[in-house]
Motif scaffolding. Structure first.
Motif, PDB file in Angstrom:
ATOM      1  N   MET A   1       0.789  -1.132  -0.008  1.00 29.71           N
ATOM      2  CA  MET A   1      -0.118   0.037  -0.220  1.00 29.71           C
ATOM      3  C   MET A   1       0.907   1.339  -0.113  1.00 29.71           C
ATOM      4  N   THR A   2       0.667   2.052  -0.680  1.00 24.76           N
ATOM      5  CA  THR A   2       1.457   3.484  -0.928  1.00 24.76           C
ATOM      6  C   THR A   2       0.479   4.651  -0.582  1.00 24.76           C
ATOM      7  N   GLU A   3       1.062   5.330   0.277  1.00 24.41           N
ATOM      8  CA  GLU A   3       0.091   6.282   0.902  1.00 24.41           C
ATOM      9  C   GLU A   3       1.137   7.601   1.027  1.00 24.41           C
ATOM     10  N   ALA A   4       0.142   8.865   1.190  1.00 22.70           N
ATOM     11  CA  ALA A   4       0.970  10.027   1.652  1.00 22.70           C
ATOM     12  C   ALA A   4       0.922   9.881   3.234  1.00 22.70           C
ATOM     13  N   TRP A   5       2.202   9.850   3.591  1.00 15.72           N
ATOM     14  CA  TRP A   5       2.415   9.742   5.135  1.00 15.72           C
ATOM     15  C   TRP A   5       2.272  11.066   5.943  1.00 15.72           C
ATOM     16  N   TRP A   6       1.167  11.395   6.351  1.00 15.81           N
ATOM     17  CA  TRP A   6       1.023  12.653   6.911  1.00 15.81           C
ATOM     18  C   TRP A   6      -0.083  12.356   7.618  1.00 15.81           C
ATOM     19  N   PRO A   7      -0.104  12.246   9.153  1.00 20.51           N
ATOM     20  CA  PRO A   7      -1.264  11.938  10.164  1.00 20.51           C
ATOM     21  C   PRO A   7      -2.252  12.921   9.690  1.00 20.51           C
ATOM     22  N   PRO A   8      -3.626  12.520   9.569  1.00 24.26           N
ATOM     23  CA  PRO A   8      -4.739  13.258   9.546  1.00 24.26           C
ATOM     24  C   PRO A   8      -4.938  14.085  10.960  1.00 24.26           C
ATOM     25  N   GLU A   9      -5.524  15.066  10.846  1.00 25.45           N
ATOM     26  CA  GLU A   9      -5.635  15.693  11.988  1.00 25.45           C
ATOM     27  C   GLU A   9      -6.703  15.210  13.075  1.00 25.45           C
ATOM     28  N   GLY A  10      -5.984  15.038  14.245  1.00 19.62           N
ATOM     29  CA  GLY A  10      -6.971  14.340  15.333  1.00 19.62           C
ATOM     30  C   GLY A  10      -6.492  12.989  15.273  1.00 19.62           C
ATOM     31  N   GLU A  11      -5.482  12.239  14.562  1.00 19.51           N
ATOM     32  CA  GLU A  11      -5.104  11.241  14.601  1.00 19.51           C
ATOM     33  C   GLU A  11      -3.767  10.973  15.183  1.00 19.51           C
ATOM     34  N   GLY A  12      -2.933   9.691  15.276  1.00 24.07           N
ATOM     35  CA  GLY A  12      -1.626   9.631  15.550  1.00 24.07           C
ATOM     36  C   GLY A  12      -1.682   9.862  17.164  1.00 24.07           C
ATOM     37  N   GLY A  13      -2.479   9.856  18.186  1.00 31.98           N
ATOM     38  CA  GLY A  13      -2.414  10.045  19.332  1.00 31.98           C
ATOM     39  C   GLY A  13      -3.067  11.129  20.238  1.00 31.98           C
TER      40      GLY A  13
ATOM     41  N   ALA B   1       4.788   7.112   0.238  1.00 33.14           N
ATOM     42  CA  ALA B   1       5.578   5.930   0.823  1.00 33.14           C
ATOM     43  C   ALA B   1       4.871   4.700   1.061  1.00 33.14           C
ATOM     44  N   ARG B   2       5.412   3.600   1.111  1.00 35.59           N
ATOM     45  CA  ARG B   2       4.781   2.437   1.561  1.00 35.59           C
ATOM     46  C   ARG B   2       4.489   2.402   3.049  1.00 35.59           C
ATOM     47  N   ALA B   3       3.297   1.812   3.216  1.00 35.06           N
ATOM     48  CA  ALA B   3       2.790   1.723   4.413  1.00 35.06           C
ATOM     49  C   ALA B   3       3.840   0.665   5.322  1.00 35.06           C
ATOM     50  N   GLY B   4       4.096   1.123   6.630  1.00 37.02           N
ATOM     51  CA  GLY B   4       5.075   0.415   7.354  1.00 37.02           C
ATOM     52  C   GLY B   4       6.047   1.192   7.946  1.00 37.02           C
ATOM     53  N   SER B   5       7.258   0.410   8.713  1.00 37.37           N
ATOM     54  CA  SER B   5       8.052   1.344   9.453  1.00 37.37           C
ATOM     55  C   SER B   5       9.362   0.900   8.991  1.00 37.37           C
ATOM     56  N   TRP B   6      10.230   1.809   9.085  1.00 35.32           N
ATOM     57  CA  TRP B   6      11.854   1.771   9.032  1.00 35.32           C
ATOM     58  C   TRP B   6      12.471   1.728  10.295  1.00 35.32           C
ATOM     59  N   HIS B   7      13.510   0.980  10.485  1.00 38.54           N
ATOM     60  CA  HIS B   7      14.003   0.657  11.802  1.00 38.54           C
ATOM     61  C   HIS B   7      15.570   1.300  11.606  1.00 38.54           C
ATOM     62  N   TRP B   8      15.863   2.079  12.869  1.00 36.96           N
ATOM     63  CA  TRP B   8      17.125   3.173  12.776  1.00 36.96           C
ATOM     64  C   TRP B   8      17.556   2.778  14.133  1.00 36.96           C
ATOM     65  N   VAL B   9      19.083   3.178  14.244  1.00 37.93           N
ATOM     66  CA  VAL B   9      19.736   3.358  15.412  1.00 37.93           C
ATOM     67  C   VAL B   9      20.044   4.955  15.332  1.00 37.93           C
ATOM     68  N   VAL B  10      20.155   5.590  16.315  1.00 35.25           N
ATOM     69  CA  VAL B  10      20.620   6.764  16.658  1.00 35.25           C
ATOM     70  C   VAL B  10      21.689   6.835  17.673  1.00 35.25           C
ATOM     71  N   THR B  11      23.108   7.381  17.163  1.00 31.96           N
ATOM     72  CA  THR B  11      23.766   7.499  18.077  1.00 31.96           C
ATOM     73  C   THR B  11      24.009   9.139  18.764  1.00 31.96           C
ATOM     74  N   LEU B  12      24.406   8.919  20.009  1.00 34.80           N
ATOM     75  CA  LEU B  12      24.451  10.323  20.684  1.00 34.80           C
ATOM     76  C   LEU B  12      25.775  10.680  21.069  1.00 34.80           C
ATOM     77  N   ALA B  13      26.342  11.777  20.932  1.00 33.18           N
ATOM     78  CA  ALA B  13      27.561  12.178  21.112  1.00 33.18           C
ATOM     79  C   ALA B  13      27.791  12.801  22.451  1.00 33.18           C
ATOM     80  N   ASP B  14      28.878  13.091  22.928  1.00 29.00           N
ATOM     81  CA  ASP B  14      29.231  13.967  24.256  1.00 29.00           C
ATOM     82  C   ASP B  14      29.689  15.286  23.565  1.00 29.00           C
ATOM     83  N   GLY B  15      28.317  16.207  23.719  1.00 35.39           N
ATOM     84  CA  GLY B  15      28.393  17.563  23.290  1.00 35.39           C
ATOM     85  C   GLY B  15      27.416  17.728  22.074  1.00 35.39           C
ATOM     86  N   GLY B  16      27.585  18.738  21.365  1.00 36.90           N
ATOM     87  CA  GLY B  16      26.750  19.249  20.515  1.00 36.90           C
ATOM     88  C   GLY B  16      27.427  20.298  19.117  1.00 36.90           C
ATOM     89  N   LEU B  17      26.684  20.433  17.980  1.00 40.74           N
ATOM     90  CA  LEU B  17      27.217  21.141  17.098  1.00 40.74           C
ATOM     91  C   LEU B  17      26.232  22.339  16.762  1.00 40.74           C
TER      92      LEU B  17
END
Length: 320
Positions: free
Chosen positions: A1-13, A182-198
């Motif tokens: 299923m391909t859809e425009a991934w943009w939560p309708p107002e009032g949805e998503g929690g 985009a195709r319905a469904g999720s992508w899976h990620w890992v995010v690494t955090l650094a000591d400090g910022g830019l």
């Protein structure tokens, strides 16, 4: 299923709240840039960008309660470092909404923060988006998501996207957003955090210097390959299409990020990029178990402060 991934107002929690509720809690995600093309510096001091935003399940929470003045407290990431005065985007968002709606900017705001400061994950913009949604409910102003996004554009380039969430194309300085197919469904990620910022302006200034010296390309391409990859369900195809024009600048300012990216690829990530202006890095995994193993391997390698798993796309700022 391909859809425009943009939560309708009032949805998503979002949960219904009576106008002028006494307390409102909003959860808001971090964003990553699946693609970030950076054009030349404009006359207004911003760069023209073409980006694909993607909201992921790394969240801050903002609680708004009734008060006689406007105050802000916080806990979590950045506590004791993040200014809580009028320079904070949360305070600015509350005042912008109050001015727009013609109400008093009175609220007691409390932030529980997990998104790191100056990490390239738009934590400050996320908190501003959460403030707009929370104060709209607290004050009973009854604005639509589109109206909140207009106000958001006055606060920062990433804020309109985080009002909506999902996956979206950003143009202009990033504030003009529209959903992507985009195709319905999720992508899976890992995010690494650094000591400090830019600092984002510092990274943009660095890419300008590198381009002037011929050390980085000048052109900004449309994200056609990335948009096509999102319409498939093959993580390897998506990984090959990820890109970030700011990555050379972030690596020049923070060379150790190169080791972080290499460690992720050696541990099996399908792709590795600096997130936005950095220094957080993002790694694409094939599935959830792969993301969990990758996060453990990166944490054990000692190339980051922490490694967190996340999935996307998710909704933007929503009442919980």
């Amino acid at each position: 299923m391909t859809e425009a991934w943009w939560p309708p107002e009032g949805e998503g929690g979002d949960r219904p709240r009576p106008a002028g509720a006494g307390s409102v809690r909003v959860r808001v995600p971090a964003k990553i840039n699946l693609y970030l093309g950076v054009g030349p510096l404009r006359g207004d001091g911003y760069h023209e960008v073409s980006t694909v935003y993607h909201a992921i399940s790394l969240y801050d929470e903002l609680t708004a309660r009734r008060g006689d003045t406007l105050t802000l407290t916080m806990e979590g990431e950045g506590a004791g470092e993040l200014p809580l005065d009028e320079s904070n985007l949360i305070m600015r968002a509350a005042r912008e909404l109050a001015d727009y709606a013609g109400v008093r900017a009175h609220a007691r705001l409390h932030l529980r923060k997990q998104i790191p400061l100056a990490g390239g994950l738009a934590g400050g913009s996320a908190d501003a988006a959460a403030t707009l949604v929370a104060c709209d409910a607290l004050w009973g102003t009854g604005l639509s998501r589109e109206e909140l996004a207009v106000i958001a554009g006055r606060i920062g380039s990433d804020v309109p996207f985080l009002v909506h969430g999902g996956t979206a194309l950003g143009t202009g300085r990033g504030e003009a957003v529209s959903p992507v197919l985009a195709r319905a469904g999720s992508w899976h990620w890992v995010v690494t955090l650094a000591d400090g910022g830019l600092a984002t302006p510092e990274v943009y200034a660095q890419i300008d210097r590198m381009r002037a010296a011929g050390e980085a390309p000048r052109s900004v391409d449309a994200p056609d390959d990335l948009l096509a990859a999102l319409r498939q369900r093959d993580p390897a195809v998506l990984g090959a299409a990820l890109g970030n024009d700011l990555q050379p600048a972030a690596l020049a300012l923070w060379p150790a990020l190169g080791k972080t990216l290499s460690a992720g690829l050696e541990a099996g990530a399908l792709a590795a990029i600096v997130s936005g202006s950095g220094p957080s890095c993002v790694f694409l995994a094939r599935d959830r178990p792969g993301a969990e193993k990758l996060a453990a391997d990166l944490a054990a390698a000692g190339v980051c402060r922490a490694a967190r798993t996340a999935h996307g796309p998710v909704a933007g700022a929503r009442i919980v």
